[in-house]
Scaffold this motif. Structure first.
Motif, short mmCIF file in Angstrom:
data_model
loop_
_atom_site.label_atom_id
_atom_site.label_comp_id
_atom_site.label_asym_id
_atom_site.label_seq_id
_atom_site.Cartn_x
_atom_site.Cartn_y
_atom_site.Cartn_z
N PRO A 1 0.81 -1.37 0.20
CA PRO A 1 -0.14 0.09 0.00
C PRO A 1 0.90 1.28 -0.05
CG PRO A 1 0.22 -0.81 2.30
CD PRO A 1 0.74 -1.87 1.37
N PHE A 2 0.45 2.18 -0.51
CA PHE A 2 0.94 3.51 -0.38
C PHE A 2 -0.09 4.74 -0.60
CE2 PHE A 2 0.86 2.05 -4.90
CZ PHE A 2 0.57 2.80 -5.58
N ARG A 3 0.15 5.71 -0.12
CA ARG A 3 -0.71 6.89 -0.38
C ARG A 3 -0.32 7.81 -1.65
NH1 ARG A 3 -3.96 8.32 3.19
NH2 ARG A 3 -4.01 7.62 5.40
N MET A 4 -1.80 8.00 -2.38
CA MET A 4 -1.88 8.89 -3.48
C MET A 4 -2.04 10.34 -3.32
SD MET A 4 -0.73 7.22 -6.37
CE MET A 4 -1.21 8.56 -7.60
N ASP A 5 -2.89 10.34 -2.16
CA ASP A 5 -3.13 11.85 -1.72
C ASP A 5 -3.69 11.76 -0.43
OD1 ASP A 5 -6.21 11.13 -1.95
OD2 ASP A 5 -5.81 11.39 -4.05
N ASP A 6 -4.41 12.73 0.18
CA ASP A 6 -4.71 12.83 1.70
C ASP A 6 -6.09 12.00 1.71
OD1 ASP A 6 -2.46 14.40 2.22
OD2 ASP A 6 -3.92 16.33 1.96
N LYS A 7 -6.66 11.51 0.90
CA LYS A 7 -7.84 10.93 1.00
C LYS A 7 -7.92 9.54 0.38
CE LYS A 7 -10.38 15.06 0.34
NZ LYS A 7 -11.79 16.21 -0.34
N SER A 8 -6.79 9.15 -0.24
CA SER A 8 -6.96 7.92 -0.83
C SER A 8 -5.76 7.22 -0.69
CB SER A 8 -7.52 7.80 -2.33
OG SER A 8 -6.54 8.46 -3.06
N VAL A 9 -5.83 5.74 -0.36
CA VAL A 9 -4.74 4.88 -0.46
C VAL A 9 -4.72 3.78 -1.68
CG1 VAL A 9 -3.61 3.18 0.81
CG2 VAL A 9 -4.50 5.12 1.95
#
Length: 457
Positions: free
Chosen positions: A237-245
């Motif tokens: 897993p990794f973050r694409m932005d503040d709202k979605s993973v």
């Protein structure tokens, strides 16, 4: 006695040289890891550093062991392969750089079968595999850093990850809140991947990896996300932005299929993928700004004309009709003068949204200038385009514009002109000129109507 001492001394010297070679290889791999990670120390470099310490301890421990007896030395010599006997089949035959150095050491160890040399040989194989993975990571980073649209970058990342991990299936899965959505898959059809199960099972390891943002490898998995024959699952897993993973998920048949890939390699892989996808998002955003009208979010005139020339060429080559519609808002200057330019902008936005909602995905909607809109309708004869234009004109006149600053009894109408390829022209300039002529004829005839350039189609 001298003969015995000579044999044991030679063996000890070879072993010490082998240990020194192990340390040298580890140092070289640190440099490779540094370059493969963009000139920065990473977890992989730390692992190699710890490996060096282990090798030094290994060297100190083994040098204190009793020397071999004469029988051991003779036994060692008896295990040397006969001339022409093949060496270890795992040694690559065509390698360069560090691989060539390690391959040479491996070839030298084939002639000796002591415990120390066997351990060295296994270490060399592991180091060689780790080195190959580091080099492949560097290639992946370069390939993902090229300027490509987001969709193409995702497809390339899936293909590269599937190759590095030796996985049967890889997929991108996004989580927003408790909703899991499939964002792309390689190795099977999309309907074969069921990511919804991860959202309902609270103890699902895949769901836990999203929550903790931690790489997770699952052996003998009972998760229903992938087909049941794929028993090993992996989630990065990794973050694409503040709202979605987002997570790179992989599956393979063997229960321990991903044991050959170390944690530093997995972390580096997901880091390169995250950077590549974010760069692709920026690329798409810049490209979108370059081809989109900022007020209406329709295509701008430059893109409309470029795409129009391509579609006309396709129409002529395949002998398919193509129609251009030109719309102009009636009395738009009066709207601006009476209710203000902000209200006028809202009216244009409402018209643009209606045109997008009522046309096909293959149709091209653009703002041609001011209050004028253009539609490009591939594979559409003039008669059918005329029916569509009348339906759009009628629908626009019935939109309730009261929420935009106009009075309740206000009505906004449009006039339209259309021209069809090849009957009314075979170039973009000819078709636009014919459609504009028909549009102004509609204006002179009383507005709120559609006029065709000729009775074509």
């Amino acid at each position: 006695m001298n003969n015995l001492f000579g044999k044991n001394g030679a063996m000890i010297s070879r072993f010490r040289a082998a240990v020194a070679a192990k340390i040298l290889i580890a140092c070289v791999l640190m440099v490779v890891g540094w370059f493969a990670n963009g000139g920065a120390w990473s977890a992989s470099a730390l692992i190699v550093t710890l490996l060096i310490a282990g090798l030094v301890i290994d060297a100190w421990t083994n040098r204190r062991k009793p020397s071999h007896t004469s029988a051991d030395a003779d036994n060692e010599m008896s295990h040397q392969p006969e001339p022409g006997q093949p060496h270890h089949t795992g040694t690559p035959t065509t390698v360069t750089g560090i691989d060539a150095f390690m391959a040479d050491l491996l070839n030298q160890t084939q002639t000796t079968d002591t415990l120390e040399v066997a351990i060295l040989r296994e270490d060399l194989y592991r180091l060689q595999a780790f080195n190959n993975q580091l080099l492949r990571l560097g290639e992946i980073a370069q390939e993902l850093n090229t300027a490509l649209p987001f969709k193409e970058t995702k497809a390339k990342a899936l293909a590269l990850a599937r190759q590095l991990l030796s996985a049967d299936v890889v997929a991108f899965v996004a989580e927003t809140g408790r909703e899991f959505t499939l964002q792309g898959v390689s190795g099977c059809e999309e309907e074969d991947v069921n990511v919804n199960c991860c959202g309902y099972y609270s103890r699902c390891p895949i769901r836990t990896s999203f929550r903790d943002l931690r790489p997770t490898v699952i052996s003998n998995a009972d998760c229903k996300a992938f087909p049941p024959t794929l028993r090993a699952h992996l989630s990065l897993p990794f973050r694409m932005d503040d709202k979605s993973v987002m997570s790179l998920m992989a599956a393979a048949t063997g229960p321990d299929a991903f044991s050959h890939v170390s944690l530093p390699i997995l972390e580096s892989l997901v880091g390169h993928i995250q950077a590549g996808l974010k760069a692709a998002q920026k690329y798409d955003a810049i490209r979108r700004e370059a081809i989109t009208d900022p007020l209406t979010n329709l295509y701008n005139r430059r893109f409309f004309e470029a795409r129009g020339r391509e579609e006309i060429e396709h129409s002529l080559r395949h002998r398919e009709p193509l129609t251009i519609l030109m719309f102009d808002v009636d009395h738009f200057k009066d709207i601006n003068d009476t209710y203000g330019h902000q209200t006028g902008d809202k009216v244009l936005q409402a018209i643009a949204q209606y045109l997008k909602d009522q046309t096909r995905t293959s149709d091209i909607c653009g703002r041609y200038g001011g209050e004028e809109f253009a539609l490009l309708l591939p594979a559409t004869p003039g008669r059918n385009a005329g029916f569509l234009a009348d339906r759009l004109r009628d629908g626009l006149s019935q939109i309730m514009y009261t929420g935009l600053g106009l009075p309740a009894n206000a009505s906004v109408t449009v006039s339209a002109g259309l021209a069809t390829c090849p009957h009314d022209g075979t170039t973009l300039e000819e078709l636009v000129a014919q459609a504009d002529t028909a549009l102004y004829q509609a204006k002179r005839s009383g507005r709120n109507r559609v006029v065709r350039a000729t009775p074509s189609g």
